[in-house]
Design an enzyme around this catalytic site. Structure first.
Site, short mmCIF file in Angstrom:
data_model
loop_
_atom_site.label_atom_id
_atom_site.label_comp_id
_atom_site.label_asym_id
_atom_site.label_seq_id
_atom_site.Cartn_x
_atom_site.Cartn_y
_atom_site.Cartn_z
N ASN A 21 0.85 -1.19 0.00
CA ASN A 21 0.00 0.00 0.00
C ASN A 21 0.89 1.24 0.00
OD1 ASN A 21 -1.79 2.06 0.53
ND2 ASN A 21 -2.28 1.41 2.63
N TRP A 22 0.97 1.88 -1.16
CA TRP A 22 1.88 3.03 -1.29
C TRP A 22 1.34 4.26 -0.56
CZ3 TRP A 22 3.75 3.40 -7.11
CH2 TRP A 22 4.32 2.17 -7.48
N LYS A 23 0.09 4.25 -0.16
CA LYS A 23 -0.56 5.42 0.46
C LYS A 23 -0.37 6.64 -0.47
CE LYS A 23 0.29 3.37 4.91
NZ LYS A 23 0.32 3.55 6.35
N HIS A 108 -9.40 0.83 5.38
CA HIS A 108 -8.10 1.04 6.02
C HIS A 108 -8.29 2.00 7.20
CE1 HIS A 108 -3.96 2.32 6.66
NE2 HIS A 108 -3.59 1.24 6.00
N GLU A 110 -6.65 4.42 8.21
CA GLU A 110 -6.46 5.84 7.89
C GLU A 110 -7.70 6.42 7.23
OE1 GLU A 110 -2.74 5.45 5.78
OE2 GLU A 110 -1.73 4.98 7.67
N GLU A 180 -5.08 -5.27 10.94
CA GLU A 180 -4.09 -4.20 11.09
C GLU A 180 -4.34 -3.43 12.38
OE1 GLU A 180 -2.21 -3.02 7.11
OE2 GLU A 180 -3.90 -1.71 7.48
N GLY A 186 2.67 2.02 10.85
CA GLY A 186 3.56 3.16 10.68
C GLY A 186 4.33 3.55 11.93
N SER A 225 3.78 -2.36 10.35
CA SER A 225 5.24 -2.33 10.51
C SER A 225 5.92 -3.65 10.14
CB SER A 225 5.60 -1.91 11.95
OG SER A 225 5.13 -0.60 12.21
N GLY A 246 3.07 -1.18 4.36
CA GLY A 246 3.12 0.25 4.05
C GLY A 246 4.55 0.67 3.75
C1 PEP Z 1 -0.58 0.07 6.34
O1 PEP Z 1 -0.74 1.28 6.27
O2 PEP Z 1 -1.45 -0.70 5.90
C2 PEP Z 1 0.65 -0.43 6.94
C3 PEP Z 1 0.65 -1.68 7.33
O3 PEP Z 1 1.69 0.45 7.07
P1 PEP Z 1 3.15 0.13 7.70
O4 PEP Z 1 3.64 -1.13 7.07
O5 PEP Z 1 3.98 1.32 7.35
O6 PEP Z 1 2.96 -0.04 9.17
#
Ligand code: PEP
Length: 265
Positions: A21-23, A108, A110, A180, A186, A225, A246
């Site tokens: 997921n590039w966000k 998600h 976010e 998640e 993050g 993470s 992410g």
């Molecule tokens: C995400 O946003 O779905 C995610 C898992 O981010 P990260 O790997 O940076 O924690």
């Protein structure tokens, strides 16, 4: 289910799914360079389903940079539930399908936290995804306060039930749930494998109790993470069917390494 839907769903057949997921990162120009670097870094014969999930503006660049024999597909970060209309800033299922997407992230944290997506919105989006033959990746996860209060399984269970409310059983073939925990996204502080296994087992038990065979078929992946340092621990567990990634997915070499770990686990 339509023939197109059947093909989309059965295209996900590998033991694990690794979705990057590039966000809100990478322009279209940078995305094309990423695809070239990722292709170079990915060892041949990787046995995992791999999705690149760029922002809407880079979908076309990834699709153009992709080759037919590439081992990765294209997904989107969100969709609107209506197929078209006066919804400024929104993107619909048919638009994503036309842009080459096979899958879409829904709910998600976010989106829930920063953009106000409710469980009802998540449910509408999930129904739109299956209606337009996009494989849904439904995200669930608890906040740190909810975990501290011992409410994790209740919270993710409610998100799951509401997200899948009234979805026809045959539409749930090929479903992916991404667990998640909000506190792990993050932060560099991934959940412990045992914590993840416990939540995945409870999600699977709920799926089986309420949707029968869907429980056995659904893929339950972990996000929060995941990095080259901890990925092998997650992929070593039979309860964890892949990862939503992410930060690490923005590094073509690091993401290729994760895909390789997922393949050889
Ligand atoms: C995400 O946003 O779905 C995610 C898992 O981010 P990260 O790997 O940076 O924690």
């Amino acid at each position: 289910m339509t023939e197109e839907a059947r093909r989309t769903r059965t295209a996900f057949v590998k033991p694990r799914l690794i979705a990057g997921n590039w966000k809100m990162h990478l322009t279209a120009t940078e995305a094309a360079a990423f695809v070239r670097a990722f292709r170079r870094a990915l060892p041949p014969g990787v046995d995992a389903d791999i999705l690149l999930i760029p922002p809407f503006t880079a979908l076309d660049a990834v699709r153009r940079a992709r080759r037919d024999d590439d081992a990765f597909g294209l997904g989107a970060q969100d969709l609107h539930w209506e197929p078209e209309g006066a919804y400024t800033g929104a993107v619909s299922g048919p638009m994503l399908k036309d842009a080459g997407c096979r899958a879409v992230i829904i709910g998600h944290s976010e989106r829930r936290r920063l953009f106000g997506d409710t469980d009802a919105d998540v449910n509408r989006k999930l129904k739109a995804a299956v209606r337009h033959d996009l494989a849904p990746i439904l995200c669930v996860g608890e906040t740190p306060e909810e975990r501290d209060a011992g409410r994790t399984e209740q919270v993710v269970g409610t998100q799951l039930r509401r997200g899948l409310h009234d979805v026809a059983l045959d539409q749930l073939a090929g479903l992916t749930i991404a667990y998640e925990p909000v506190w792990a996204i993050g932060t560099g502080q991934a959940a412990d494998v045992r914590q993840v296994e416990a939540v995945h087992a409870s999600l699977r038990a709920m799926l089986t109790a309420e949707w029968g065979a869907v429980g056995g078929d659904a893929r339950i992946i972990y996000g929060g993470s995941v990095s080259t340092h901890n990925a092998r621990d997650f992929f070593g567990s039979p309860e964890i069917n892949g990862a939503l990634v992410g930060k690490t997915c923005l590094d073509p070499d690091g993401f290729a390494t994760l895909c390789q770990f997922a393949s050889s686990a």
